[in-house]
Design an enzyme around this catalytic site. Sequence first.
Site, PDB file in Angstrom:
ATOM      1  N   ASP A   9       6.179  49.190  74.513  1.00  0.00           N
ATOM      2  CA  ASP A   9       5.234  48.715  73.485  1.00  0.00           C
ATOM      3  C   ASP A   9       4.985  49.831  72.475  1.00  0.00           C
ATOM      4  OD1 ASP A   9       3.353  47.284  72.056  1.00  0.00           O
ATOM      5  OD2 ASP A   9       1.710  47.731  73.433  1.00  0.00           O
ATOM      6  N   CYS A  66       5.539  45.733  66.883  1.00  0.00           N
ATOM      7  CA  CYS A  66       4.379  45.353  66.063  1.00  0.00           C
ATOM      8  C   CYS A  66       4.636  45.721  64.601  1.00  0.00           C
ATOM      9  CB  CYS A  66       3.095  45.968  66.595  1.00  0.00           C
ATOM     10  SG  CYS A  66       3.122  47.748  66.698  1.00  0.00           S
ATOM     11  N   PHE A 119       4.593  53.986  76.258  1.00  0.00           N
ATOM     12  CA  PHE A 119       3.585  53.876  75.201  1.00  0.00           C
ATOM     13  C   PHE A 119       2.347  53.196  75.807  1.00  0.00           C
ATOM     14  CE2 PHE A 119       7.861  53.319  73.424  1.00  0.00           C
ATOM     15  CZ  PHE A 119       7.937  54.364  72.521  1.00  0.00           C
ATOM     16  N   ASP A 132       2.633  58.327  77.726  1.00  0.00           N
ATOM     17  CA  ASP A 132       2.150  58.283  76.341  1.00  0.00           C
ATOM     18  C   ASP A 132       2.108  59.715  75.816  1.00  0.00           C
ATOM     19  OD1 ASP A 132       0.555  55.935  74.585  1.00  0.00           O
ATOM     20  OD2 ASP A 132       0.104  57.984  73.967  1.00  0.00           O
ATOM     21  N   ARG A 176      -0.484  41.185  78.865  1.00  0.00           N
ATOM     22  CA  ARG A 176      -0.917  41.906  80.069  1.00  0.00           C
ATOM     23  C   ARG A 176      -1.116  40.919  81.211  1.00  0.00           C
ATOM     24  NH1 ARG A 176      -5.052  44.440  76.410  1.00  0.00           N
ATOM     25  NH2 ARG A 176      -3.929  46.168  75.472  1.00  0.00           N
TER      26      ARG A 176
HETATM   27  N1  SAH Z   1       0.539  49.259  75.248  1.00  0.00           N
HETATM   28  C1  SAH Z   1      -0.698  49.830  74.799  1.00  0.00           C
HETATM   29  C2  SAH Z   1      -0.738  50.027  73.295  1.00  0.00           C
HETATM   30  C3  SAH Z   1       0.356  50.896  72.749  1.00  0.00           C
HETATM   31  S1  SAH Z   1       0.015  51.517  71.158  1.00  0.00           S
HETATM   32  C4  SAH Z   1      -1.861  48.992  75.273  1.00  0.00           C
HETATM   33  O1  SAH Z   1      -1.640  47.918  75.873  1.00  0.00           O
HETATM   34  O2  SAH Z   1      -3.005  49.386  75.081  1.00  0.00           O
HETATM   35  C5  SAH Z   1       1.240  52.729  70.966  1.00  0.00           C
HETATM   36  C6  SAH Z   1       1.034  53.988  71.767  1.00  0.00           C
HETATM   37  O3  SAH Z   1       2.202  54.789  71.606  1.00  0.00           O
HETATM   38  C7  SAH Z   1      -0.118  54.888  71.365  1.00  0.00           C
HETATM   39  O4  SAH Z   1      -0.927  55.119  72.484  1.00  0.00           O
HETATM   40  C8  SAH Z   1       0.530  56.219  70.910  1.00  0.00           C
HETATM   41  O5  SAH Z   1      -0.201  57.365  71.346  1.00  0.00           O
HETATM   42  C9  SAH Z   1       1.844  56.162  71.623  1.00  0.00           C
HETATM   43  N2  SAH Z   1       2.989  56.871  71.030  1.00  0.00           N
HETATM   44  C10 SAH Z   1       3.383  56.923  69.741  1.00  0.00           C
HETATM   45  N3  SAH Z   1       4.566  57.548  69.633  1.00  0.00           N
HETATM   46  C11 SAH Z   1       4.936  57.927  70.888  1.00  0.00           C
HETATM   47  C12 SAH Z   1       6.067  58.609  71.440  1.00  0.00           C
HETATM   48  N4  SAH Z   1       7.072  59.006  70.660  1.00  0.00           N
HETATM   49  N5  SAH Z   1       6.109  58.799  72.773  1.00  0.00           N
HETATM   50  C13 SAH Z   1       5.097  58.382  73.559  1.00  0.00           C
HETATM   51  N6  SAH Z   1       4.012  57.721  73.091  1.00  0.00           N
HETATM   52  C14 SAH Z   1       3.935  57.505  71.779  1.00  0.00           C
END
Ligand code: SAH
Length: 412
Positions: free
Chosen positions: A303, A343, A230, A253, A214
């Site tokens: 992500d 991840c 995401f 998201d 970040r």
């Molecule tokens: N980048 C974020 C963490 C991401 S974790 C940070 O810095 O805090 C992954 C995220 O993907 C979660 O919030 C989950 O709700 C979302 N997610 C999972 N599958 C998804 C999809 N198909 N489309 C959109 N979001 C999704």
Amino acid sequence: MSVHYPTASLKPHKEESLAGGHLWIFSGALQQSPRWIEAGGLVDVKSSTGQFIARGYYNPQTDIAIRILTRDPEEAIDAEFMRKRIRSAVELRSVFDPDQTNAYRLIHAEGDGLPGLVVDRFGDALVVQINTIGMERLRPLLLNTLMQETRAGGLLLRNESQSRRREGLEVEEPIAIAGEVPRQLTIRENSVQFLVDLWQGQKTGFFLDQRDKREALRKYARGKRVLNCFSYTGGFSVYAALTSSETNVTSVDISPPAIEVARQNFTLNGLDPDQHEFLIADVFDYLEEAASNREQFDIVVLDPPAFAKTQSARAQALKAYRRLNILGMQVLRLGGILLTCSCSGVVSMDDLLGVLSQSAQRFRRSVQLLETYTHGVDHPTNLAMPETNYLKAVFCRVGSDSSLMTPLFDTH
Ligand code: SAH
């Protein structure tokens, strides 16, 4: 006075693979299963010739039969052992200035010499996950010592991980077992503020392992149009939006509560959420649509959650990463910056670079690698255990210059 626990003997020469510092012993390496020891009980691991190798805890139900806690035959597994490990972990986290960053992973399982244990610190509160039956049995030694050594105000146990079932443990409801643990609290990360839902947020409430990425994003984001896929509660989004009032951020998201908190996080940092976009959508659907509308962003962040949790899911996951990265590139303007992450523990950095390379070729793009990252310093990994290095992140610039279109990696 020397310390003894029941013995688990290795097959001949199996001790050699432990010499590098690895902390796992697979069931196939054991001479015979020590059946008389209860699951999670402490054992002394000995070579086939009877020499002491290490001390750890045993689970007959899992492939990883023993997780090592110490290689010192004189070190008992008691409150003093816990205190030493916790102190060492606390000392490493003194790199954080609490005025700027008061949320970090305090104990990262094997990486901090405490297999099966994750502790995250959010301001005054600790959020604890116990993921193995061996660590569960050490719980009485653990929690008091943790409170004493960290002087935390409260401790929330979130034993919800599905991996507990494989260990023969119950999945539990979150429970505060010491002090007061608020539902929500505001943390600081590199002086940026975030609301964290400690009880119900994903994982332990916040993705602390992206802090350094970040921060790294800031230098690219000033005045740019940024797409954060995401986004969860807007970690990357807020950092980007804070760089300049000219910066415009779209956060996508699938989780409505995450997007709601993302909006609140903008307000918390003095940003007007109405100047930015927040979308509750499946990222794949959103990107398809954005690409067909010829949307273009200067920066795209990808992500996703782990697409593969096991080796058998790896090939399918690589396909999904490819599809995602191709879609991401389609909405990135030429010369724009892509931050792509994985991840999944079973996907290596080389795998991710391969995905990038293949995606670029499919879409006739060139890729300049700019920066690569793993987790931050609060997620140390044991050098002998590269398989525990789950997070990979790559910043790159994606262009069209055909002279730069040399494949970067083997694409078999
Ligand atoms: N980048 C974020 C963490 C991401 S974790 C940070 O810095 O805090 C992954 C995220 O993907 C979660 O919030 C989950 O709700 C979302 N997610 C999972 N599958 C998804 C999809 N198909 N489309 C959109 N979001 C999704």
